[in-house]
Design a protein around this motif. Structure first.
Motif, short mmCIF file in Angstrom:
data_model
loop_
_atom_site.label_atom_id
_atom_site.label_comp_id
_atom_site.label_asym_id
_atom_site.label_seq_id
_atom_site.Cartn_x
_atom_site.Cartn_y
_atom_site.Cartn_z
N ALA A 114 43.51 34.76 34.10
CA ALA A 114 42.19 34.78 33.40
C ALA A 114 41.54 35.80 33.90
CB ALA A 114 41.78 33.48 32.77
N LEU A 115 40.90 35.75 34.61
CA LEU A 115 40.56 36.79 35.68
C LEU A 115 40.64 38.51 35.54
CD1 LEU A 115 37.56 36.80 37.20
CD2 LEU A 115 38.74 36.65 38.83
N SER A 116 41.52 38.63 35.59
CA SER A 116 42.09 39.47 35.50
C SER A 116 41.91 40.27 33.83
CB SER A 116 43.87 39.57 35.71
OG SER A 116 43.97 39.44 37.42
N MET A 117 42.60 38.87 33.25
CA MET A 117 42.83 39.73 31.65
C MET A 117 41.15 40.62 31.27
SD MET A 117 45.36 39.28 30.39
CE MET A 117 46.05 40.10 31.95
N ASN A 118 40.07 39.22 31.84
CA ASN A 118 38.74 39.71 31.34
C ASN A 118 38.36 41.35 32.31
OD1 ASN A 118 37.81 37.63 30.03
ND2 ASN A 118 37.54 36.26 32.04
N LYS A 119 38.34 40.92 33.83
CA LYS A 119 38.78 43.02 34.71
C LYS A 119 39.01 43.70 33.19
CE LYS A 119 37.50 44.29 37.96
NZ LYS A 119 35.61 44.35 38.51
N LEU A 120 40.40 43.83 33.31
CA LEU A 120 40.59 45.14 32.28
C LEU A 120 39.83 44.99 31.67
CD1 LEU A 120 44.47 43.81 31.58
CD2 LEU A 120 43.71 45.38 33.03
N ASN A 121 38.64 44.68 30.92
CA ASN A 121 37.85 45.50 29.96
C ASN A 121 36.60 45.86 30.12
OD1 ASN A 121 38.99 43.55 27.82
ND2 ASN A 121 37.82 42.32 28.62
N GLN A 122 37.21 45.84 31.80
CA GLN A 122 35.87 46.22 32.63
C GLN A 122 36.54 48.08 33.08
OE1 GLN A 122 32.24 45.39 32.28
NE2 GLN A 122 33.03 43.86 31.24
N THR A 123 37.43 47.86 33.39
CA THR A 123 38.37 48.82 33.82
C THR A 123 39.75 50.18 33.58
OG1 THR A 123 40.12 47.26 34.52
CG2 THR A 123 38.96 47.67 36.14
N GLN A 124 39.01 49.72 32.03
CA GLN A 124 39.75 50.58 31.04
C GLN A 124 41.71 50.53 31.56
OE1 GLN A 124 38.85 55.25 32.38
NE2 GLN A 124 37.03 54.93 31.19
N GLN A 125 41.23 49.01 31.88
CA GLN A 125 42.75 48.22 31.60
C GLN A 125 43.55 48.69 32.91
OE1 GLN A 125 43.84 46.54 28.86
NE2 GLN A 125 41.38 46.57 28.43
N LYS A 126 42.88 48.97 33.55
CA LYS A 126 43.81 49.33 35.53
C LYS A 126 43.83 48.10 36.19
CE LYS A 126 42.73 53.97 34.42
NZ LYS A 126 42.50 55.25 35.25
N LEU A 127 44.50 47.61 36.87
CA LEU A 127 44.34 46.76 38.33
C LEU A 127 44.50 47.59 39.24
CD1 LEU A 127 45.58 43.70 36.11
CD2 LEU A 127 43.10 44.41 37.40
N ARG A 128 44.25 46.74 40.31
CA ARG A 128 45.08 47.26 41.48
C ARG A 128 45.67 46.09 42.43
NH1 ARG A 128 45.78 50.85 39.15
NH2 ARG A 128 44.43 53.41 39.24
N PRO A 129 46.43 46.01 43.33
CA PRO A 129 46.99 45.00 44.14
C PRO A 129 46.20 44.65 45.39
CG PRO A 129 48.45 46.12 43.87
CD PRO A 129 47.07 47.16 43.82
N ARG A 130 44.85 45.46 45.99
CA ARG A 130 44.04 45.37 46.83
C ARG A 130 42.72 44.00 46.03
NH1 ARG A 130 43.30 50.15 46.13
NH2 ARG A 130 41.44 51.02 44.96
N TRP A 131 42.81 44.29 44.81
CA TRP A 131 41.45 43.80 43.70
C TRP A 131 42.40 42.24 44.25
CZ3 TRP A 131 41.50 41.32 39.18
CH2 TRP A 131 40.47 40.54 38.70
N LEU A 132 43.48 42.06 43.55
CA LEU A 132 43.98 41.03 42.43
C LEU A 132 44.25 39.95 44.26
CD1 LEU A 132 45.34 39.11 40.65
CD2 LEU A 132 46.60 39.98 40.84
N HIS A 133 44.82 40.75 45.00
CA HIS A 133 45.11 40.22 46.72
C HIS A 133 43.76 39.64 46.91
CE1 HIS A 133 49.24 41.37 47.34
NE2 HIS A 133 48.47 42.75 47.39
#
Length: 234
Positions: A114-133
């Motif tokens: 759920a945190l990742s889904m919220n983060k996508l709204n702030q990052t132009q639909q991008k995620l990085r492994p280091r953030w989720l790790h």
């Protein structure tokens, strides 16, 4: 929460969700203590199984003398929703190695998803492994620590529910849902509320015919389909 996807940012973003882990972890540890499980058993269960609802079920089934096969099957069914979550989030890590994806998926939880889904709204639909790790590892360690502390405190607290610990995760997810609704600009407020209402009604009726976790899995699939139907009409 901002657009940063560093390890430090992940550690900071996960902090608000930790209260849910602590509340339920303490409750789980207390229940385990009253069920005569040792501190070591609680720690190993939290590190290996790492699933709140499943751990409660495992404890109750162990007390009832259920066979190992039944415990394993029940745990799989309870956590089957994680298959959907992992599939959903894997699309953002296509360029990363298989080992990275396995590591991310192994520690993914309802909360960090759920945190990742919220983060996508702030990052132009991008995620990085280091953030989720960062989010996954901190949540993992806090959960394990909370269950151990709960087990140690078990002799002092007979009923953890009297402190409202059983509502900790519910309150946290209400907050995450609110953040998702107010920050997701890809869909209208009307569409999001319609999907929420649809899933709530589906859960109400499905709970009459299926166990809670199976009902949740079915309601999630139905909600995904309903969302695909109503979104193009915005």
């Amino acid at each position: 929460m901002d657009s940063s996807l560093t390890f430090k940012s992940g550690a900071k973003d996960v902090v608000p969700t930790l209260f849910g882990y602590i509340g339920v972890g303490l409750a789980m540890g207390i229940v385990a203590n009253t069920s005569h499980l040792s501190v070591l058993a609680v720690l190993l269960m939290s590190l290996i199984v790492y699933a709140g609802s499943a751990q409660f079920i495992i404890i109750s089934m162990l007390l009832a003398g259920s066979p190992i096969s039944a415990i394993v099957l029940s745990t799989f069914l309870i956590n089957s929703r994680m298959i959907l979550m992992s599939l959903s989030i894997a699309q953002y890590f296509k360029k990363d190695s298989l080992l990275q994806n396995i590591a991310l998926g192994s520690l993914l939880t309802d909360e960090t998803f759920a945190l990742s889904m919220n983060k996508l709204n702030q990052t132009q639909q991008k995620l990085r492994p280091r953030w989720l790790h960062a989010a996954n590892i901190i949540a993992y360690l806090v959960w394990a620590a909370a269950t151990v502390v709960g087990c140690l405190l078990g002799n002092l607290i007979a009923d953890p529910n009297q402190f409202g610990l059983d509502f900790a995760v519910v309150g946290m997810f209400i907050g995450l849902l609110y953040l998702q609704i107010i920050t997701d600009r890809s869909k209208t407020l009307k569409t999001q509320l319609l999907v929420v209402l649809f899933v709530a009604i589906a859960m109400f009726f499905l709970m009459r015919f299926f166990p809670g976790n199976i009902a949740l899995l079915i309601a999630t699939l139905l909600g995904c389909g309903f969302g695909m139907v109503v979104t193009p009409h915005d």
